[in-house]
Design a protein around this motif. Structure first.
Motif, mmCIF file in Angstrom:
data_model
loop_
_atom_site.group_PDB
_atom_site.id
_atom_site.type_symbol
_atom_site.label_atom_id
_atom_site.label_comp_id
_atom_site.label_asym_id
_atom_site.label_seq_id
_atom_site.Cartn_x
_atom_site.Cartn_y
_atom_site.Cartn_z
ATOM 1 N N ARG A 133 29.860 11.129 67.770
ATOM 2 C CA ARG A 133 29.668 9.978 68.649
ATOM 3 C C ARG A 133 30.895 9.069 68.671
ATOM 4 N NH1 ARG A 133 23.350 8.162 67.401
ATOM 5 N NH2 ARG A 133 22.398 10.185 67.932
ATOM 6 N N MET A 134 32.066 9.702 68.763
ATOM 7 C CA MET A 134 33.319 8.956 68.786
ATOM 8 C C MET A 134 34.108 9.191 70.072
ATOM 9 S SD MET A 134 34.529 9.475 64.807
ATOM 10 C CE MET A 134 35.819 8.254 64.914
ATOM 11 N N ILE A 135 33.433 9.739 71.100
ATOM 12 C CA ILE A 135 34.079 9.851 72.397
ATOM 13 C C ILE A 135 34.212 8.460 73.014
ATOM 14 C CG2 ILE A 135 33.844 10.794 74.728
ATOM 15 C CD1 ILE A 135 34.592 12.895 72.754
ATOM 16 N N ASN A 136 35.300 8.254 73.727
ATOM 17 C CA ASN A 136 35.548 6.971 74.394
ATOM 18 C C ASN A 136 35.655 5.822 73.394
ATOM 19 O OD1 ASN A 136 36.044 5.408 76.710
ATOM 20 N ND2 ASN A 136 33.898 4.763 76.819
ATOM 21 N N SER A 137 36.346 6.081 72.279
ATOM 22 C CA SER A 137 36.574 5.039 71.279
ATOM 23 C C SER A 137 37.982 5.196 70.713
ATOM 24 C CB SER A 137 35.548 5.113 70.148
ATOM 25 O OG SER A 137 35.744 6.266 69.354
ATOM 26 N N LEU A 138 38.598 4.066 70.374
ATOM 27 C CA LEU A 138 39.933 4.121 69.791
ATOM 28 C C LEU A 138 39.910 4.769 68.412
ATOM 29 C CD1 LEU A 138 41.430 0.652 70.795
ATOM 30 C CD2 LEU A 138 42.016 2.904 71.707
ATOM 31 N N ALA A 139 38.790 4.620 67.685
ATOM 32 C CA ALA A 139 38.686 5.260 66.368
ATOM 33 C C ALA A 139 38.737 6.779 66.505
ATOM 34 C CB ALA A 139 37.389 4.836 65.685
ATOM 35 N N GLY A 140 38.038 7.323 67.485
ATOM 36 C CA GLY A 140 38.100 8.763 67.711
ATOM 37 C C GLY A 140 39.478 9.209 68.124
ATOM 38 N N LEU A 141 40.161 8.408 68.951
ATOM 39 C CA LEU A 141 41.528 8.751 69.355
ATOM 40 C C LEU A 141 42.476 8.729 68.164
ATOM 41 C CD1 LEU A 141 43.307 9.392 71.833
ATOM 42 C CD2 LEU A 141 43.787 6.936 71.984
ATOM 43 N N VAL A 142 42.320 7.749 67.269
ATOM 44 C CA VAL A 142 43.149 7.701 66.060
ATOM 45 C C VAL A 142 42.924 8.934 65.208
ATOM 46 C CG1 VAL A 142 43.482 6.476 63.874
ATOM 47 C CG2 VAL A 142 43.328 5.188 66.010
ATOM 48 N N LEU A 143 41.671 9.363 65.078
ATOM 49 C CA LEU A 143 41.364 10.566 64.303
ATOM 50 C C LEU A 143 42.065 11.789 64.886
ATOM 51 C CD1 LEU A 143 39.740 11.899 62.029
ATOM 52 C CD2 LEU A 143 37.834 12.132 63.640
ATOM 53 N N VAL A 144 42.060 11.910 66.191
ATOM 54 C CA VAL A 144 42.745 13.034 66.845
ATOM 55 C C VAL A 144 44.252 12.954 66.612
ATOM 56 C CG1 VAL A 144 43.298 14.058 69.087
ATOM 57 C CG2 VAL A 144 40.969 13.354 68.580
ATOM 58 N N TYR A 145 44.817 11.778 66.713
ATOM 59 C CA TYR A 145 46.258 11.616 66.491
ATOM 60 C C TYR A 145 46.637 11.968 65.056
ATOM 61 C CZ TYR A 145 46.822 9.243 70.988
ATOM 62 O OH TYR A 145 46.875 8.945 72.328
ATOM 63 N N VAL A 146 45.785 11.599 64.104
ATOM 64 C CA VAL A 146 46.057 11.941 62.704
ATOM 65 C C VAL A 146 46.045 13.457 62.516
ATOM 66 C CG1 VAL A 146 45.162 11.802 60.349
ATOM 67 C CG2 VAL A 146 45.221 9.761 61.780
ATOM 68 N N VAL A 147 45.044 14.106 63.077
ATOM 69 C CA VAL A 147 44.956 15.564 62.961
ATOM 70 C C VAL A 147 46.167 16.232 63.597
ATOM 71 C CG1 VAL A 147 43.628 17.584 63.683
ATOM 72 C CG2 VAL A 147 42.446 15.551 62.833
ATOM 73 N N TRP A 148 46.615 15.695 64.728
ATOM 74 C CA TRP A 148 47.737 16.315 65.434
ATOM 75 C C TRP A 148 49.068 16.055 64.727
ATOM 76 C CZ3 TRP A 148 47.911 20.057 68.668
ATOM 77 C CH2 TRP A 148 49.055 20.288 69.445
ATOM 78 N N ALA A 149 49.231 14.889 64.110
ATOM 79 C CA ALA A 149 50.499 14.551 63.464
ATOM 80 C C ALA A 149 50.594 15.049 62.030
ATOM 81 C CB ALA A 149 50.703 13.029 63.483
ATOM 82 N N LEU A 150 49.446 15.314 61.396
ATOM 83 C CA LEU A 150 49.442 15.652 59.973
ATOM 84 C C LEU A 150 50.243 16.912 59.627
ATOM 85 C CD1 LEU A 150 48.401 14.560 57.331
ATOM 86 C CD2 LEU A 150 46.318 15.910 57.634
#
Length: 277
Positions: A133-150
């Protein structure tokens, strides 16, 4: 001697050509941002605006909520950079100091994962965020960015950790320091340039990212700056060139300012760690 001199001249010419190639888009962007509408439609464009104006910047702020979008981008980029560095630093230490088969396999997976296209991973990430339930939220976007940058952050920090002499950690162990104390008091200060460089990479990557933000954020109030910039292009594909250039110029400034502030510290830290007193 002639061959050596000719080779150096060729290297300098190639370097100059490469710098011009890199600088051309940015210089043209700056020039376009300050040109009035009359010059933008001219059949004979010039590098330097004949009648510089700030109307494009005023129009850009009037047409789109750039400050709100910039705030969203800043929150997402800072959050992703901080979390990626906090996770990658201890993991990189373990992967660099304990060269087991598992660590080698993890390093190989990190390198291979960089070859995955965005389209391949967006559907699994979307489904995971939907279940959380993190679609359309900045927290969900941050999580995706962390996964992509890690993965790339790990790859960078592993090299920095391996450059730190093991003898320093062994000396700390002889003095009675444990693993955690050694990592915090001995290794981490020497890794500071690498940690800063990794955080900068994660910040710039998240700040400039467009595809994930476009797919995951639907509410206009939560959209980031790269997504908002697309609104300057009409339905027929005709760009409002002046305001678009002005807004794009402003969007590039944070990355340039952050790098200008810390690049001297990165360089001095690397040189200081290369010489023993």
């Amino acid at each position: 001697m002639r061959t050596s001199t000719g080779g150096r001249i060729g290297q300098y010419v190639a370097l100059l050509a490469y710098l011009v190639f890199l600088a051309f888009p940015f210089l043209w962007l700056v020039s376009t941002a300050f040109k009035p509408a009359r010059e933008l439609g001219s059949l004979h464009p010039t590098w330097i605006p004949e009648d510089p104006t700030l109307d494009n910047f005023r129009q850009a702020f009037d047409e789109q909520p750039l400050l709100r979008a910039a705030g969203n981008s800043l929150l997402a980029a800072l959050g992703a950079a901080l979390i990626a560095v906090l996770i990658a630093t201890p993991l990189a230490y373990v992967m660099a100091r304990h060269r087991t088969r598992l660590a080698k396999a993890a390093t190989g997976w990190v390198v291979v994962s960089q070859a995955f296209p965005l389209v391949l991973v967006i559907i699994p990430l979307f489904l995971v965020l939907k279940n959380l339930r993190m679609i359309n939220s900045l927290a969900g976007l941050v999580l995706v960015y962390v996964v992509w940058a890690l993965p790339f952050a790990l790859w960078m920090l592993v090299g920095y950790v391996r450059a730190v002499p093991v003898e320093l950690e062994e000396a700390a162990a002889v003095d009675g320091a444990g693993r955690v104390r050694t990592l915090v008091s001995v290794t981490a200060p020497l890794l500071a340039p690498g940690i800063v460089a990794t955080g900068l990479f994660a910040f710039i990557t998240a700040w400039n990212e467009f595809f994930f933000a476009l797919v995951l954020l639907k509410t206009p109030e939560k959209q980031t700056l790269p997504v908002v910039l697309t609104r300057f292009i009409g339905a027929e594909g005709v760009a409002d060139l002046g305001p678009l250039a002005a807004a794009s110029f402003l969007a590039t400034l944070p990355s340039l300012v952050v790098f200008a502030i810390i690049q001297r510290r990165i360089t001095s830290g690397m040189l200081a760690g290369a010489v023993k007193s």
